[in-house]
Enzyme design. Structure first.
Site, short mmCIF file in Angstrom:
data_model
loop_
_atom_site.label_atom_id
_atom_site.label_comp_id
_atom_site.label_asym_id
_atom_site.label_seq_id
_atom_site.Cartn_x
_atom_site.Cartn_y
_atom_site.Cartn_z
N SER A 295 0.84 -1.20 0.00
CA SER A 295 0.00 0.00 0.00
C SER A 295 0.87 1.25 0.00
O SER A 295 1.78 1.38 -0.84
CB SER A 295 -0.94 -0.05 1.21
OG SER A 295 -1.91 0.96 1.16
N ASP A 358 -8.20 -4.38 -7.06
CA ASP A 358 -7.78 -3.42 -6.04
C ASP A 358 -7.73 -2.02 -6.65
O ASP A 358 -7.13 -1.81 -7.72
CB ASP A 358 -6.40 -3.81 -5.51
CG ASP A 358 -5.94 -2.96 -4.34
OD1 ASP A 358 -6.72 -2.12 -3.86
OD2 ASP A 358 -4.78 -3.15 -3.90
N HIS A 414 -7.57 -5.38 -1.25
CA HIS A 414 -6.31 -4.69 -0.95
C HIS A 414 -5.48 -5.43 0.10
O HIS A 414 -4.33 -5.09 0.33
CB HIS A 414 -6.63 -3.27 -0.45
CG HIS A 414 -5.45 -2.37 -0.31
ND1 HIS A 414 -4.62 -2.06 -1.36
CD2 HIS A 414 -4.94 -1.71 0.77
CE1 HIS A 414 -3.66 -1.24 -0.95
NE2 HIS A 414 -3.83 -1.03 0.34
#
Length: 501
Positions: A295, A358, A414
């Site tokens: 991320s 995602d 995610h």
């Protein structure tokens, strides 16, 4: 425990009939990286419990599926060892021929570095009722032991901190207590180095940098200033003023709070000094720098890899160039086309693992990005919202796993543990999803609700015992005191001076 429920679940055993689970044998004491098929105990139990209603035809079909995968693994050159091919695994040839089908050694390495990134989440104290909220829950010297990761063979040498003055409120956590460990700092990752035994297996001394991403929210995307800023504006030496990155990432990487014991040095200064120190310590050896993150941590991984190469820290005194590789998971775009061209010209290799569902890898730069026609990108490249991904992409799809829900939940898409599960079962485009290493699917639900319900693994099952509370000698439940938190090594000033910072 959730894991034990999974191992004794008859529904899981039934699933293994259709998705046999050969295993990548990894001798943790010898770090052997040879590959051999293995039938799991669960499968043995399943075969022993077959009822007489199962027909001979079904058994033959099951055996055919198993043999199909055994044939697949036997043609993957089991004699290959990581020490002999580590440069290819770290992207020397941009992973040509290693992604489809997915090379078994590359899969193993991706999962290992992904677990080192996951450790940043597992070790982070995000409980606002803890006076240590925002710090690492474990002592640096016992970090790997506390997370049952000693088999990886790395020693943590430095913790990384950033100042929460940056406008990314969903990245930083802070205690509600008036008296806390720090009101300016957050722990954002660590630097580790492979020990002697593991270095022999790896074929080099590996310096690994792991960056933490956002803990629970995706709203940090909305916190991005979403405009590009020259890296030179934050004193990263770049000869090209048109090389730009997202301003929030750049500020997080370079800002500091001089009156804070933990953030008196920026994350950039912490990274550069520890890399310089380690390369001097192991100057006579073969060394690599491998950076991982998930991320927002992926963005920091790419930015720090670029900085190491731009400042020339990967060039040894004898002229040898240390490979700098990023294994990124669910990362956003970091900079513009000029940044992409610059980081790739410096020799930094980036492999980005993404879930096609995602949203984060699609940001920033929804409109102008690497998927737009080159002619249009040439016209738009001066705009402050024109971004481009770097490196090579490995695209996965959680809908291909028979273990996972067919969900559109963006948080599940995610999730890092889900990515590691998908890596374990992915063998190439169009290939059947079969778990290769026996990595427990229950880990997917550690901090999510993505595993199918019939596996009887509760969502968000990972919990700290009694939420970290213990009984003191008076019998009262209290928060335990922690050992003195590490800040920075005493020779930081020396290394900063040598670096010209």
């Amino acid at each position: 425990m959730a894991i034990s429920m999974l191992s004794h679940n008859p529904l899981l055993l039934r699933s293994e009939k259709h998705f046999p689970t050969p295993s990548l044998s990894l001798n943790q004491s010898k770090k052997s990286l040879t590959f051999a098929p293995k039938i799991t105990p669960a499968r043995v139990l399943y075969k022993e419990s077959l009822s007489s209603t199962i027909t001979e035809l079904e058994e033959e079909e099951d055996d055919d599926q198993e043999q199909e995968y055994l044939n697949y693994t036997t043609k993957k050159e089991p004699e290959r060892k990581l020490a002999d091919v580590w440069r290819e695994i770290n992207g020397q040839d941009d992973w040509v021929g290693l992604l489809d089908p997915l090379d078994p050694i590359l899969r193993s390495e991706l999962i290992r570095y992904g677990e080192m990134a996951q450790a940043c989440y597992d070790a982070f104290d995000y409980d606002p009722y803890s006076k240590y909220c925002g710090s690492c829950r474990f002592n640096r010297r016992r970090f790997m032991e506390s997370l049952a990761m000693t088999h990886h063979g790395y020693d943590v040498v430095r913790y990384l901190y950033a100042t929460n003055d940056i406008n990314l409120p969903n990245f930083f956590k802070q205690s509600r207590w008036p008296k806390m460990w720090s009101n300016k700092a957050n722990w954002i990752g660590y630097v580790a180095v492979s020990n002697d035994e593991t270095s022999k297996t790896l074929g080099r001394r590996d310096i690994t940098i792991a960056w933490r991403g956002t803990v629970t929210h995706l709203e940090w995307i909305a916190d991005l200033k979403d405009y590009l800023k020259p890296v030179r504006a934050n004193k990263i030496p770049c000869p090209d003023p048109t090389v730009k990155v997202e301003s929030g990432f750049l500020d997080l990487y370079t800002d500091k709070a001089e009156h804070c014991r933990f953030c008196k040095y920026s994350a950039r200064e912490q990274i550069l000094t520890v890399v310089k120190s380690l390369t001097e310590t192991y100057a006579g050896e073969e060394i690599s720098v491998t950076i991982t993150g998930h991320s927002l941590g992926s963005a920091l991984a790419i930015l720090s890899a670029y900085d190491i190469a731009e400042t020339g820290l990967n060039v040894m005194h004898d002229g040898r160039v240390m490979p700098v590789t990023v294994f990124s998971f669910s990362g956003p775009r970091v900079g513009n086309v000029r940044f992409k061209n610059r980081i790739e010209s410096l020799g930094v290799k980036v492999l980005r693992t993404v879930n096609v569902h995602d949203v984060v890898p699609k940001t920033p730069g929804f409109v102008f990005n690497e998927r737009v026609a080159p002619v249009l990108m040439k016209v738009a490249e001066g705009l402050p919202w024109c971004y481009s991904h770097v490196g090579v992409e490995l695209a996965l799809d959680h809908k291909n796993s028979p273990f996972l829900k067919d969900t559109g939940d963006p948080v599940c898409a995610h999730n890092l543990e889900a990515h590691l599960h998908l890596l374990d079962g992915y063998h190439g485009k169009g290939e059947r999803f079969v778990l290769a290493s026996g990595r427990d699917p229950a880990l997917v639900n550690k901090a999510s609700d993505l595993l199918k319900d019939h596996y009887l693994v509760p969502p968000f099952w990972r919990q700290d015992e009694n939420k970290g509370m213990i009984r003191n000698h008076d019998g009262r439940w209290v928060q335990p005191e922690r050992p003195k938190l590490d800040d920075h090594c005493p020779d930081m000033h020396l290394h900063l001076t040598n670096l010209g910072l």
